[in-house]
Design a protein around this motif. Structure first.
Motif, PDB file in Angstrom:
ATOM      1  N   ARG A  45       0.870  -1.176   0.000  1.00  0.00           N
ATOM      2  CA  ARG A  45       0.000   0.000   0.000  1.00  0.00           C
ATOM      3  C   ARG A  45       0.899   1.216   0.000  1.00  0.00           C
ATOM      4  O   ARG A  45       1.687   1.427   0.913  1.00  0.00           O
ATOM      5  CB  ARG A  45      -0.889  -0.032   1.241  1.00  0.00           C
ATOM      6  CG  ARG A  45      -1.787   1.132   1.416  1.00  0.00           C
ATOM      7  CD  ARG A  45      -2.837   0.885   2.497  1.00  0.00           C
ATOM      8  NE  ARG A  45      -2.318   0.428   3.757  1.00  0.00           N
ATOM      9  CZ  ARG A  45      -2.113   1.207   4.827  1.00  0.00           C
ATOM     10  NH1 ARG A  45      -2.371   2.498   4.762  1.00  0.00           N
ATOM     11  NH2 ARG A  45      -1.659   0.701   5.942  1.00  0.00           N
ATOM     12  N   SER A  86      -5.312   2.713  -3.579  1.00  0.00           N
ATOM     13  CA  SER A  86      -5.273   3.643  -2.462  1.00  0.00           C
ATOM     14  C   SER A  86      -6.168   4.833  -2.775  1.00  0.00           C
ATOM     15  O   SER A  86      -6.057   5.437  -3.840  1.00  0.00           O
ATOM     16  CB  SER A  86      -3.837   4.120  -2.236  1.00  0.00           C
ATOM     17  OG  SER A  86      -3.825   5.216  -1.354  1.00  0.00           O
ATOM     18  N   TYR A  93      -3.030  -1.337  -5.207  1.00  0.00           N
ATOM     19  CA  TYR A  93      -2.501  -2.201  -4.159  1.00  0.00           C
ATOM     20  C   TYR A  93      -1.910  -3.435  -4.835  1.00  0.00           C
ATOM     21  O   TYR A  93      -2.392  -3.861  -5.904  1.00  0.00           O
ATOM     22  CB  TYR A  93      -3.601  -2.650  -3.208  1.00  0.00           C
ATOM     23  CG  TYR A  93      -4.207  -1.578  -2.351  1.00  0.00           C
ATOM     24  CD1 TYR A  93      -3.457  -0.533  -1.829  1.00  0.00           C
ATOM     25  CD2 TYR A  93      -5.550  -1.634  -2.022  1.00  0.00           C
ATOM     26  CE1 TYR A  93      -4.029   0.430  -1.003  1.00  0.00           C
ATOM     27  CE2 TYR A  93      -6.142  -0.678  -1.208  1.00  0.00           C
ATOM     28  CZ  TYR A  93      -5.369   0.347  -0.700  1.00  0.00           C
ATOM     29  OH  TYR A  93      -5.953   1.297   0.113  1.00  0.00           O
TER      30      TYR A  93
END
Length: 127
Positions: A45, A86, A93
């Motif tokens: 992330r 995100s 991701y």
């Protein structure tokens, strides 16, 4: 006093519009996130890698947000709207499992969803 009542009414109306995932979809999402947590895979992330448990916690927060906004009704919608990119950076991701190249989380989660559904169909009693 009118302002207090107006604010209270707004809060109640907003809460009334929030809707959780239907039970079948929630079961699928919970199973997906449990698989991610227990897979031994890592979750990327915004350029940092996280363990599956951290990924699950983060994605559950995103699910809560989406449910509060009544934006998801299916596991696919959760993957698309909450578990693929995100919301801060717009970056995809990634999921990285031992010995394999990272893949976008949407791809990994959709494949796991297909496996879950296939397993459920195989274990269902014949009609």
């Amino acid at each position: 006093m009118r302002t207090v009542f107006a604010l209270l009414f707004t809060v109640i109306a907003a809460a009334a519009n929030a809707a959780p995932l239907p039970p079948a979809a929630r079961t699928e999402v919970d199973a997906l996130l449990t698989r991610l947590q227990s897979s031994g895979c890592e979750f990327n992330r915004n350029g940092s890698w996280y363990a599956g448990a951290d990924a699950k916690a983060h994605l559950l927060k995103k699910l809560d947000y989406l449910e509060d906004k009544d934006m998801v009704k299916t596991a696919e919608q959760f993957i698309e709207k909450g578990a693929s990119t995100s919301s801060m950076s717009g970056k995809a991701y990634l999921v990285r499992c031992a010995g394999k190249a990272p893949v976008e989380s949407a791809q990994w989660l959709k494949a796991e969803l297909q496996r879950l559904r296939a397993a459920r169909a195989a274990s269902a009693p014949a009609r």
